[in-house]
Design a protein around this motif. Structure first.
Motif, PDB file in Angstrom:
ATOM      1  N   TYR A  14       0.840  -1.206   0.000  1.00  0.00           N
ATOM      2  CA  TYR A  14       0.000   0.000   0.000  1.00  0.00           C
ATOM      3  C   TYR A  14       0.868   1.246   0.000  1.00  0.00           C
ATOM      4  O   TYR A  14       1.895   1.286   0.667  1.00  0.00           O
ATOM      5  CB  TYR A  14      -0.903  -0.002   1.233  1.00  0.00           C
ATOM      6  CG  TYR A  14      -1.838  -1.179   1.242  1.00  0.00           C
ATOM      7  CD1 TYR A  14      -3.066  -1.115   0.616  1.00  0.00           C
ATOM      8  CD2 TYR A  14      -1.457  -2.381   1.851  1.00  0.00           C
ATOM      9  CE1 TYR A  14      -3.914  -2.208   0.600  1.00  0.00           C
ATOM     10  CE2 TYR A  14      -2.302  -3.479   1.848  1.00  0.00           C
ATOM     11  CZ  TYR A  14      -3.538  -3.378   1.218  1.00  0.00           C
ATOM     12  OH  TYR A  14      -4.361  -4.465   1.191  1.00  0.00           O
ATOM     13  N   ILE A  23       3.982  -5.427   1.529  1.00  0.00           N
ATOM     14  CA  ILE A  23       3.431  -6.587   2.251  1.00  0.00           C
ATOM     15  C   ILE A  23       4.192  -7.858   1.855  1.00  0.00           C
ATOM     16  O   ILE A  23       4.467  -8.702   2.690  1.00  0.00           O
ATOM     17  CB  ILE A  23       1.927  -6.753   1.927  1.00  0.00           C
ATOM     18  CG1 ILE A  23       1.154  -5.472   2.266  1.00  0.00           C
ATOM     19  CG2 ILE A  23       1.332  -7.983   2.583  1.00  0.00           C
ATOM     20  CD1 ILE A  23       0.809  -5.273   3.714  1.00  0.00           C
ATOM     21  N   ALA A  42      -0.991 -16.513   8.077  1.00  0.00           N
ATOM     22  CA  ALA A  42      -1.610 -15.995   9.308  1.00  0.00           C
ATOM     23  C   ALA A  42      -2.473 -14.766   9.008  1.00  0.00           C
ATOM     24  O   ALA A  42      -2.337 -14.145   7.950  1.00  0.00           O
ATOM     25  CB  ALA A  42      -0.505 -15.631  10.297  1.00  0.00           C
ATOM     26  N   ASN A  43      -3.346 -14.416   9.945  1.00  0.00           N
ATOM     27  CA  ASN A  43      -4.167 -13.197   9.818  1.00  0.00           C
ATOM     28  C   ASN A  43      -3.283 -11.990   9.515  1.00  0.00           C
ATOM     29  O   ASN A  43      -2.242 -11.808  10.144  1.00  0.00           O
ATOM     30  CB  ASN A  43      -4.907 -12.906  11.134  1.00  0.00           C
ATOM     31  CG  ASN A  43      -6.124 -13.775  11.321  1.00  0.00           C
ATOM     32  OD1 ASN A  43      -6.365 -14.288  12.396  1.00  0.00           O
ATOM     33  ND2 ASN A  43      -6.920 -13.954  10.293  1.00  0.00           N
ATOM     34  N   GLY A  44      -3.706 -11.198   8.556  1.00  0.00           N
ATOM     35  CA  GLY A  44      -3.018  -9.944   8.270  1.00  0.00           C
ATOM     36  C   GLY A  44      -1.722 -10.080   7.491  1.00  0.00           C
ATOM     37  O   GLY A  44      -0.999  -9.092   7.295  1.00  0.00           O
ATOM     38  N   ILE A  45      -1.413 -11.285   7.024  1.00  0.00           N
ATOM     39  CA  ILE A  45      -0.127 -11.486   6.327  1.00  0.00           C
ATOM     40  C   ILE A  45      -0.171 -10.906   4.900  1.00  0.00           C
ATOM     41  O   ILE A  45       0.860 -10.571   4.318  1.00  0.00           O
ATOM     42  CB  ILE A  45       0.249 -12.996   6.314  1.00  0.00           C
ATOM     43  CG1 ILE A  45       1.729 -13.206   5.994  1.00  0.00           C
ATOM     44  CG2 ILE A  45      -0.582 -13.789   5.313  1.00  0.00           C
ATOM     45  CD1 ILE A  45       2.617 -12.997   7.150  1.00  0.00           C
ATOM     46  N   GLY A  46      -1.385 -10.840   4.318  1.00  0.00           N
ATOM     47  CA  GLY A  46      -1.473 -10.238   2.975  1.00  0.00           C
ATOM     48  C   GLY A  46      -2.186 -11.078   1.923  1.00  0.00           C
ATOM     49  O   GLY A  46      -2.048 -10.817   0.725  1.00  0.00           O
ATOM     50  N   LYS A  47      -2.959 -12.066   2.341  1.00  0.00           N
ATOM     51  CA  LYS A  47      -3.645 -12.941   1.362  1.00  0.00           C
ATOM     52  C   LYS A  47      -4.638 -12.152   0.501  1.00  0.00           C
ATOM     53  O   LYS A  47      -4.625 -12.255  -0.724  1.00  0.00           O
ATOM     54  CB  LYS A  47      -4.364 -14.094   2.087  1.00  0.00           C
ATOM     55  CG  LYS A  47      -3.426 -14.992   2.881  1.00  0.00           C
ATOM     56  CD  LYS A  47      -4.159 -16.092   3.609  1.00  0.00           C
ATOM     57  CE  LYS A  47      -5.093 -15.618   4.696  1.00  0.00           C
ATOM     58  NZ  LYS A  47      -4.463 -14.855   5.797  1.00  0.00           N
ATOM     59  N   SER A  48      -5.481 -11.371   1.182  1.00  0.00           N
ATOM     60  CA  SER A  48      -6.473 -10.594   0.414  1.00  0.00           C
ATOM     61  C   SER A  48      -5.777  -9.567  -0.481  1.00  0.00           C
ATOM     62  O   SER A  48      -6.194  -9.331  -1.613  1.00  0.00           O
ATOM     63  CB  SER A  48      -7.442  -9.868   1.345  1.00  0.00           C
ATOM     64  OG  SER A  48      -8.111 -10.801   2.141  1.00  0.00           O
ATOM     65  N   THR A  49      -4.717  -8.978   0.037  1.00  0.00           N
ATOM     66  CA  THR A  49      -3.957  -8.001  -0.763  1.00  0.00           C
ATOM     67  C   THR A  49      -3.417  -8.675  -2.028  1.00  0.00           C
ATOM     68  O   THR A  49      -3.502  -8.125  -3.126  1.00  0.00           O
ATOM     69  CB  THR A  49      -2.789  -7.427   0.074  1.00  0.00           C
ATOM     70  OG1 THR A  49      -3.314  -6.935   1.304  1.00  0.00           O
ATOM     71  CG2 THR A  49      -2.068  -6.317  -0.657  1.00  0.00           C
ATOM     72  N   ARG A  52      -6.330  -9.353  -4.400  1.00  0.00           N
ATOM     73  CA  ARG A  52      -6.799  -8.122  -5.040  1.00  0.00           C
ATOM     74  C   ARG A  52      -5.808  -7.652  -6.101  1.00  0.00           C
ATOM     75  O   ARG A  52      -6.191  -7.096  -7.130  1.00  0.00           O
ATOM     76  CB  ARG A  52      -7.010  -7.013  -3.995  1.00  0.00           C
ATOM     77  CG  ARG A  52      -8.298  -7.170  -3.196  1.00  0.00           C
ATOM     78  CD  ARG A  52      -8.689  -5.871  -2.520  1.00  0.00           C
ATOM     79  NE  ARG A  52      -7.674  -5.395  -1.599  1.00  0.00           N
ATOM     80  CZ  ARG A  52      -7.667  -5.676  -0.300  1.00  0.00           C
ATOM     81  NH1 ARG A  52      -8.622  -6.405   0.228  1.00  0.00           N
ATOM     82  NH2 ARG A  52      -6.705  -5.223   0.479  1.00  0.00           N
ATOM     83  N   GLU A 170     -11.444 -16.783   1.076  1.00  0.00           N
ATOM     84  CA  GLU A 170     -12.029 -17.490   2.239  1.00  0.00           C
ATOM     85  C   GLU A 170     -13.446 -18.020   1.983  1.00  0.00           C
ATOM     86  O   GLU A 170     -14.395 -17.644   2.672  1.00  0.00           O
ATOM     87  CB  GLU A 170     -12.006 -16.569   3.462  1.00  0.00           C
ATOM     88  CG  GLU A 170     -10.583 -16.190   3.834  1.00  0.00           C
ATOM     89  CD  GLU A 170     -10.480 -15.536   5.209  1.00  0.00           C
ATOM     90  OE1 GLU A 170     -11.349 -15.802   6.040  1.00  0.00           O
ATOM     91  OE2 GLU A 170      -9.523 -14.790   5.431  1.00  0.00           O
ATOM     92  N   HIS A 203      -8.244 -20.492   5.979  1.00  0.00           N
ATOM     93  CA  HIS A 203      -7.580 -20.784   7.257  1.00  0.00           C
ATOM     94  C   HIS A 203      -7.751 -22.261   7.613  1.00  0.00           C
ATOM     95  O   HIS A 203      -7.283 -22.701   8.662  1.00  0.00           O
ATOM     96  CB  HIS A 203      -8.156 -19.887   8.362  1.00  0.00           C
ATOM     97  CG  HIS A 203      -7.748 -18.450   8.204  1.00  0.00           C
ATOM     98  ND1 HIS A 203      -6.449 -18.025   8.377  1.00  0.00           N
ATOM     99  CD2 HIS A 203      -8.444 -17.352   7.847  1.00  0.00           C
ATOM    100  CE1 HIS A 203      -6.380 -16.720   8.149  1.00  0.00           C
ATOM    101  NE2 HIS A 203      -7.579 -16.297   7.820  1.00  0.00           N
TER     102      HIS A 203
END
Ligand code: ATP
Length: 258
Positions: A14, A23, A42-49, A52, A170, A203
């Motif tokens: 970003y 990221i 893990a949560n917040g690691i950047g999968k959605s980023t 996208r 997810e 997950h």
């Protein structure tokens, strides 16, 4: 095998006015036809980023994403929608649409400007409803169904879109174990029978290890893509969670709490 989608030295992250936050970087991923590929981390690691960025929603910091040999950002929206379907985690805007109508939206890239469905479109919508086992919900309004059912409706919409690549963020979150396993198996069957590639973030690592053809593991240090058995052999799962109480049992192929 030739990739449907590939990334070359991709950096994701970003940019704000003050700084650039990276990221993940140097990503060289290959998504091949007929493969079910799980993206974990893990949560917040950047999968959605990452999802996208490779679907052209968000620009990379650097590097390229090729979809069928063409830069994903050079596609016109309609053309992109015939090559790639995406189900993200965002809530749907409220509407009066029935489940059938929602799934039929997947046919939009192929219908005329008023969205008239041909008999072929209707067959494709019914096929998608059957595959995801939600035909009985076809006439319900989308606010009358559960979160798990809505998740299946959105997957059915992606199937109706009938693209060589399907990307799901997810897709199993709201499903119970029985429906998770059924969905994983459906995705696997689809990839193997139709030659589509499906990339999904999850997950549910134990299930992904058992049922996916390949996995992409994101850790703060690196992003690795390989078959689950190779990832187990190289100890890659051990680097996923930085916690002494969560260890990966390579023999059982799953995480154990100590
Ligand atoms: N619009 C944004 N602007 C700046 N930073 C963002 C933005 N969206 C997400 N981030 C940050 O990017 C990082 C990765 O977020 P992302 O949502 O990609 O993770 P994730 O692996 O999908 O997480 P989860 O498993 O919790 O869904 C997080 O640190 C998050 O705070």
């Amino acid at each position: 095998m030739k990739s449907i989608l590939s990334t070359s030295n991709l950096s994701i992250g970003y940019k704000t006015k003050k700084a650039t936050v990276t990221i993940a970087q140097n990503l060289n991923l290959n998504l091949e036809p007929g493969k079910l590929i799980a993206l974990i981390g893990a949560n917040g690691i950047g999968k959605s980023t990452l999802l996208r960025t490779i679907t052209g929603i968000q620009h990379p910091l650097s590097g390229t994403v090729l979809l069928n040999d063409k830069n994903v950002f050079e596609y016109k929206p309609l053309d992109l929608a015939q090559n790639l379907s995406i189900v993200l985690t965002e809530k749907l805007p409220s509407s009066n649409l029935s489940v059938f109508e929602l799934v039929a939206l997947g046919r939009q890239p192929y219908t005329n400007w008023i969205g008239t469905l041909t008999p072929y479109d209707i067959t494709k919508v019914n096929e998608a409803l059957e595959l995801t086992q939600i035909s009985h919900l076809a006439h319900k309004k989308h606010y009358e169904i559960s979160d798990g059912q809505l998740q299946k409706v959105l997957i059915a919409r992606a199937l109706a879109q009938d693209t060589p690549l399907i990307i799901l963020d997810e897709p199993t979150t709201h499903l119970d174990l029985l429906h998770k396993v059924a969905l994983f198996k459906l995705l696997k069957k689809l990839t193997h029978e139709t030659g589509k590639c499906i990339l999904f973030s999850t997950h549910d690592i134990d299930l992904a290890i058992q049922l996916s053809d390949e996995m992409i593991i994101m850790t703060p240090e690196t992003v690795i893509q390989d078959e689950p058995c190779n990832l187990i052999a190289t100890g890659s799962f051990a680097t996923l969670f930085k916690d002494d109480h969560i260890t990966f049992d390579a023999e059982k192929g799953k995480f154990v709490i100590t």
